[in-house]
Motif scaffolding. Structure first.
Motif, PDB file in Angstrom:
ATOM      1  N   SER A  16       1.166  -1.310   0.150  1.00  0.00           N
ATOM      2  CA  SER A  16      -0.428  -0.098   0.386  1.00  0.00           C
ATOM      3  C   SER A  16       0.994   1.465   0.024  1.00  0.00           C
ATOM      4  N   ALA A  17       0.173   2.376  -0.701  1.00  0.00           N
ATOM      5  CA  ALA A  17       0.971   3.566   0.006  1.00  0.00           C
ATOM      6  C   ALA A  17       1.514   4.009   1.155  1.00  0.00           C
ATOM      7  N   GLU A  18       0.878   3.748   2.093  1.00  0.00           N
ATOM      8  CA  GLU A  18       1.573   3.684   3.272  1.00  0.00           C
ATOM      9  C   GLU A  18       2.796   2.755   3.845  1.00  0.00           C
ATOM     10  N   GLU A  19       2.489   2.020   3.497  1.00  0.00           N
ATOM     11  CA  GLU A  19       3.582   0.521   3.103  1.00  0.00           C
ATOM     12  C   GLU A  19       4.778   0.730   2.590  1.00  0.00           C
ATOM     13  N   PHE A  20       4.939   0.831   1.373  1.00  0.00           N
ATOM     14  CA  PHE A  20       5.800   1.664   0.719  1.00  0.00           C
ATOM     15  C   PHE A  20       6.300   3.325   1.396  1.00  0.00           C
ATOM     16  N   TYR A  21       5.454   3.734   2.386  1.00  0.00           N
ATOM     17  CA  TYR A  21       6.235   5.224   2.248  1.00  0.00           C
ATOM     18  C   TYR A  21       7.699   4.380   3.940  1.00  0.00           C
ATOM     19  N   ILE A  22       6.539   3.673   4.727  1.00  0.00           N
ATOM     20  CA  ILE A  22       7.574   3.570   5.498  1.00  0.00           C
ATOM     21  C   ILE A  22       8.638   2.376   5.848  1.00  0.00           C
TER      22      ILE A  22
END
Length: 131
Positions: A16-22
């Protein structure tokens, strides 16, 4: 690394976008917001990027820091430690040794016998119950 994304474009499709960011961009979730912060179920915490086993529920403790905390990795070598001088601080970043996903940081202020506090983003984690 078997069946793991080979580049950032493939990681963006998997996460997900949040998983990718972190996990891939070394981001941090806001304190006290993670789904595993107050999680008490018995089992194994895994890397959200690749499924590697990282911590047991027995090593989890409440450090009151805003992120899930653990006092030891499930076995030596599953977590890689790297000096992190970003944001004007001197810390030790922890990443998954299998896929390189950013997990958080480890500190030498833990309350247990190990003296360690692995401070981990919930977004970086999966969970296998009852193991």
């Amino acid at each position: 690394m078997e069946n793991l994304p080979k580049n950032e474009t493939e990681w963006k499709k998997k996460l997900s976008a949040e998983e990718f960011y972190i996990l891939r961009q070394k981001g941090t979730e806001s304190p006290y917001t993670g789904k595993f912060l107050m999680h008490k179920e018995k089992g194994i915490y895994t890397c959200k990027g690749c499924g590697a086993h990282l911590f047991t529920s027995d090593s989890k403790f409440d450090s009151h820091c805003g992120w899930p905390s653990f006092d030891k990795e499930i076995k030596a070598g599953v977590i890689k430690e790297t000096r992190d001088l970003s944001h004007g601080m001197d810390r030790i970043e922890i990443t998954c040794a299998k896929c390189g996903g950013h997990l958080g940081h480890v500190f030498n202020d833990g309350p247990t016998d190990t003296g360690l506090r692995y401070c981990v983003n919930s977004v970086s984690l999966g969970f296998e119950s009852g193991k």
